[in-house]
Design a protein around this motif. Structure first.
Motif, mmCIF file in Angstrom:
data_model
loop_
_atom_site.group_PDB
_atom_site.id
_atom_site.type_symbol
_atom_site.label_atom_id
_atom_site.label_comp_id
_atom_site.label_asym_id
_atom_site.label_seq_id
_atom_site.Cartn_x
_atom_site.Cartn_y
_atom_site.Cartn_z
ATOM 1 N N VAL A 8 -4.021 -0.980 7.789
ATOM 2 C CA VAL A 8 -3.261 -0.049 8.627
ATOM 3 C C VAL A 8 -3.328 1.418 8.186
ATOM 4 N N GLY A 9 -4.158 1.735 7.178
ATOM 5 C CA GLY A 9 -4.359 3.143 6.798
ATOM 6 C C GLY A 9 -3.075 3.880 6.484
ATOM 7 N N GLY A 10 -2.861 4.989 7.168
ATOM 8 C CA GLY A 10 -1.706 5.844 6.866
ATOM 9 C C GLY A 10 -0.407 5.427 7.555
ATOM 10 N N THR A 11 -0.384 4.228 8.163
ATOM 11 C CA THR A 11 0.794 3.805 8.939
ATOM 12 C C THR A 11 2.088 3.774 8.127
ATOM 13 N N LEU A 12 2.013 3.301 6.880
ATOM 14 C CA LEU A 12 3.251 3.225 6.088
ATOM 15 C C LEU A 12 3.760 4.629 5.782
ATOM 16 N N ASP A 13 2.830 5.583 5.554
ATOM 17 C CA ASP A 13 3.231 6.983 5.335
ATOM 18 C C ASP A 13 3.962 7.526 6.551
ATOM 19 N N VAL A 14 3.459 7.198 7.732
ATOM 20 C CA VAL A 14 4.100 7.674 8.967
ATOM 21 C C VAL A 14 5.476 7.024 9.114
ATOM 22 N N GLN A 50 -6.922 18.771 3.198
ATOM 23 C CA GLN A 50 -7.856 18.101 2.276
ATOM 24 C C GLN A 50 -8.748 17.085 2.997
ATOM 25 N N ARG A 51 -8.411 16.803 4.272
ATOM 26 C CA ARG A 51 -9.218 15.853 5.034
ATOM 27 C C ARG A 51 -10.457 16.494 5.641
ATOM 28 N N VAL A 52 -10.598 17.840 5.454
ATOM 29 C CA VAL A 52 -11.678 18.525 6.169
ATOM 30 C C VAL A 52 -13.051 17.926 5.870
ATOM 31 N N LEU A 53 -13.266 17.547 4.614
ATOM 32 C CA LEU A 53 -14.587 16.994 4.266
ATOM 33 C C LEU A 53 -14.844 15.682 4.988
ATOM 34 N N ARG A 54 -13.768 14.860 5.032
ATOM 35 C CA ARG A 54 -13.902 13.576 5.742
ATOM 36 C C ARG A 54 -14.149 13.813 7.223
ATOM 37 N N MET A 55 -13.569 14.900 7.742
ATOM 38 C CA MET A 55 -13.654 15.115 9.194
ATOM 39 C C MET A 55 -14.993 15.674 9.641
ATOM 40 N N PHE A 67 -4.399 17.761 14.642
ATOM 41 C CA PHE A 67 -3.069 17.829 14.045
ATOM 42 C C PHE A 67 -3.117 17.329 12.596
ATOM 43 N N ARG A 68 -3.813 16.217 12.384
ATOM 44 C CA ARG A 68 -3.913 15.655 11.028
ATOM 45 C C ARG A 68 -4.596 16.641 10.091
ATOM 46 N N LEU A 69 -5.575 17.350 10.663
ATOM 47 C CA LEU A 69 -6.325 18.310 9.853
ATOM 48 C C LEU A 69 -5.431 19.476 9.418
ATOM 49 N N GLY A 125 0.808 -1.218 0.000
ATOM 50 C CA GLY A 125 0.000 0.000 0.000
ATOM 51 C C GLY A 125 0.836 1.261 0.000
ATOM 52 N N GLY A 126 0.160 2.375 -0.154
ATOM 53 C CA GLY A 126 0.822 3.672 -0.210
ATOM 54 C C GLY A 126 1.247 4.011 -1.630
ATOM 55 N N ALA A 127 1.667 5.240 -1.801
ATOM 56 C CA ALA A 127 2.142 5.697 -3.114
ATOM 57 C C ALA A 127 3.446 4.968 -3.449
ATOM 58 N N VAL A 171 -1.769 -3.913 5.186
ATOM 59 C CA VAL A 171 -2.385 -3.346 3.981
ATOM 60 C C VAL A 171 -2.774 -1.897 4.234
ATOM 61 N N ALA A 172 -2.192 -1.001 3.443
ATOM 62 C CA ALA A 172 -2.422 0.441 3.624
ATOM 63 C C ALA A 172 -3.024 1.030 2.354
ATOM 64 N N LEU A 173 -4.321 0.791 2.164
ATOM 65 C CA LEU A 173 -5.002 1.332 0.980
ATOM 66 C C LEU A 173 -6.033 2.379 1.380
ATOM 67 N N GLY A 174 -6.090 2.717 2.672
ATOM 68 C CA GLY A 174 -7.132 3.620 3.172
ATOM 69 C C GLY A 174 -8.411 2.844 3.449
ATOM 70 N N VAL A 175 -9.273 3.470 4.258
ATOM 71 C CA VAL A 175 -10.566 2.875 4.626
ATOM 72 C C VAL A 175 -11.606 3.348 3.606
ATOM 73 N N PRO A 176 -12.471 2.528 3.071
ATOM 74 C CA PRO A 176 -12.693 1.112 3.350
ATOM 75 C C PRO A 176 -12.032 0.176 2.334
ATOM 76 N N LYS A 177 -11.183 0.769 1.455
ATOM 77 C CA LYS A 177 -10.614 -0.039 0.384
ATOM 78 C C LYS A 177 -9.810 -1.219 0.940
ATOM 79 N N GLN A 178 -8.997 -0.935 1.976
ATOM 80 C CA GLN A 178 -8.140 -1.999 2.507
ATOM 81 C C GLN A 178 -8.959 -3.121 3.148
ATOM 82 N N ASN A 216 3.358 -1.115 -3.912
ATOM 83 C CA ASN A 216 2.559 0.103 -3.717
ATOM 84 C C ASN A 216 1.071 -0.213 -3.877
ATOM 85 N N GLY A 217 0.246 0.702 -3.422
ATOM 86 C CA GLY A 217 -1.194 0.444 -3.351
ATOM 87 C C GLY A 217 -1.999 1.003 -4.504
ATOM 88 N N PHE A 218 -1.325 1.312 -5.607
ATOM 89 C CA PHE A 218 -2.095 1.829 -6.757
ATOM 90 C C PHE A 218 -2.029 0.797 -7.872
HETATM 91 N N1 UDP Z 1 -3.757 4.419 -0.847
HETATM 92 C C1 UDP Z 1 -3.349 3.383 -1.673
HETATM 93 N N2 UDP Z 1 -4.126 3.058 -2.739
HETATM 94 C C2 UDP Z 1 -5.297 3.693 -3.011
HETATM 95 C C3 UDP Z 1 -5.719 4.737 -2.139
HETATM 96 C C4 UDP Z 1 -4.918 5.062 -1.053
HETATM 97 O O1 UDP Z 1 -2.302 2.784 -1.462
HETATM 98 O O2 UDP Z 1 -5.947 3.344 -3.995
HETATM 99 C C5 UDP Z 1 -2.906 4.746 0.303
HETATM 100 C C6 UDP Z 1 -2.486 6.173 0.426
HETATM 101 O O3 UDP Z 1 -1.347 6.419 -0.376
HETATM 102 C C7 UDP Z 1 -2.182 6.270 1.914
HETATM 103 C C8 UDP Z 1 -3.173 5.277 2.532
HETATM 104 O O4 UDP Z 1 -3.664 4.492 1.456
HETATM 105 O O5 UDP Z 1 -0.905 5.791 2.154
HETATM 106 C C9 UDP Z 1 -4.390 5.915 3.199
HETATM 107 O O6 UDP Z 1 -3.982 6.732 4.205
HETATM 108 P P1 UDP Z 1 -5.012 7.536 5.083
HETATM 109 O O7 UDP Z 1 -4.206 8.329 6.053
HETATM 110 O O8 UDP Z 1 -6.000 8.247 4.232
HETATM 111 O O9 UDP Z 1 -5.711 6.314 5.839
HETATM 112 P P2 UDP Z 1 -7.122 6.203 6.521
HETATM 113 O O10 UDP Z 1 -7.368 7.503 7.236
HETATM 114 O O11 UDP Z 1 -8.096 5.928 5.438
HETATM 115 O O12 UDP Z 1 -6.935 5.041 7.438
#
Ligand code: UDP
Length: 241
Positions: free
Chosen positions: A187-193, A221-226, A214-216, A109-111, A161-168, A136-138
């Motif tokens: 694991v969401g954004g864990t790999l980015d961290v 760009q997360r404002v809509l999600r928040m 802090f994330r905001l 996952g991740g870019a 798996v770090a593809l974001g919620v709910p994709k992962q 990578n997750g694309f």
């Molecule tokens: N991501 C990915 N493939 C996708 C969409 C997102 O690998 O098709 C990655 C994105 O690069 C980031 C992670 O998924 O590393 C999502 O991080 P975010 O902080 O948004 O996680 P969430 O808050 O959804 O847990």
């Protein structure tokens, strides 16, 4: 044995960090694949309208209270939740355990480049850790089989798996039985961290339950999600009364 508590109908495991690490560890010794999710308020709100996600979470082997909002909501409803188990911290603690137990980890996952950077960071932080693959997750649907083959060929028994919620969660639920890992965690954004691409809130902010703020500021760009967060609070309060 810990309790499972309902937060807006999503079942959350009221575990401590130590218990969570032990539970993950116990999963690795079993051959059946286990799905683990880390729930925050955004995820719980998403599950209100996304029945597929709601079903996956309610069938998951373990759902840890990842966010301060979820811990607050459970306590507000009178349930005991010992502490927040942030996914990113859980992964770090589990990597320490993985060194001791020789577990083989795959980072998916991740870019492009993020999982490789996360691997390099893990290797320097946890000497001896076995990260046996990264990807990578694309991707497109046609490459899904290649990804599964790659994960299985790596010999990994743990998949992050770090593809974001709910994709992962959906990707994992769809493919779990085809994977030869015994533990898979969304694991969401864990790999980015871990890669240093996204900063963690300072400890005082984490302790003041302000990590979301802090994330905001870091990712406006997360404002809509928040916007889901005040809705979450309102829904929890009105559901109780
Ligand atoms: N991501 C990915 N493939 C996708 C969409 C997102 O690998 O098709 C990655 C994105 O690069 C980031 C992670 O998924 O590393 C999502 O991080 P975010 O902080 O948004 O996680 P969430 O808050 O959804 O847990």
């Amino acid at each position: 044995m810990h309790k499972r508590v309902a937060v807006l109908d999503v079942m959350i495991d009221a575990v401590t960090m130590t218990e969570a690490v032990d539970i993950l560890d116990s999963y690795v010794s079993q051959s059946k694949p286990h799905l683990v999710a880390t729930a925050n308020a955004e995820m719980v709100m998403m599950a209100q309208n996304d029945k597929e996600l709601a079903n996956i979470l309610n069938k998951a082997d373990l759902v840890v209270p990842d966010g301060a909002g979820v811990v607050w909501a459970a306590r507000f409803k009178g349930f005991e939740v010992p502490e927040r188990v942030a996914g990113v911290d859980l992964v770090q603690n589990f990597l320490v355990r993985s060194v001791q137990k020789n577990y083989r980890i795959f980072l998916f996952g991740g870019a492009p480049g993020v999982a490789e950077k996360a691997k390099a960071a893990a290797k320097s932080r946890y000497p001896g850790v076995q990260i046996v693959g990264t990807r990578n997750g694309f991707f497109t649907e046609e490459t899904e089989k290649d990804i599964i083959d790659e994960i299985n060929a790596s010999g990994a028994n743990v998949l992050l798996v770090a593809l974001g919620v709910p994709k992962q969660e959906k990707w994992l639920s769809r493919n779990l039985e085809k994977l030869s890992v015994s533990l898979a965690i969304g694991v969401g954004g864990t790999l980015d961290v871990m890669a240093g691409a996204v900063k963690r809130a300072p400890l005082w902010m984490q302790r003041a339950n302000l990590e979301w703020l802090f994330r905001l500021t870091l990712q406006p760009q997360r404002v809509l999600r928040m916007i889901a967060l005040p809705h979450f609070v309102l829904k929890v309060i009105t559901q109780k009364t």
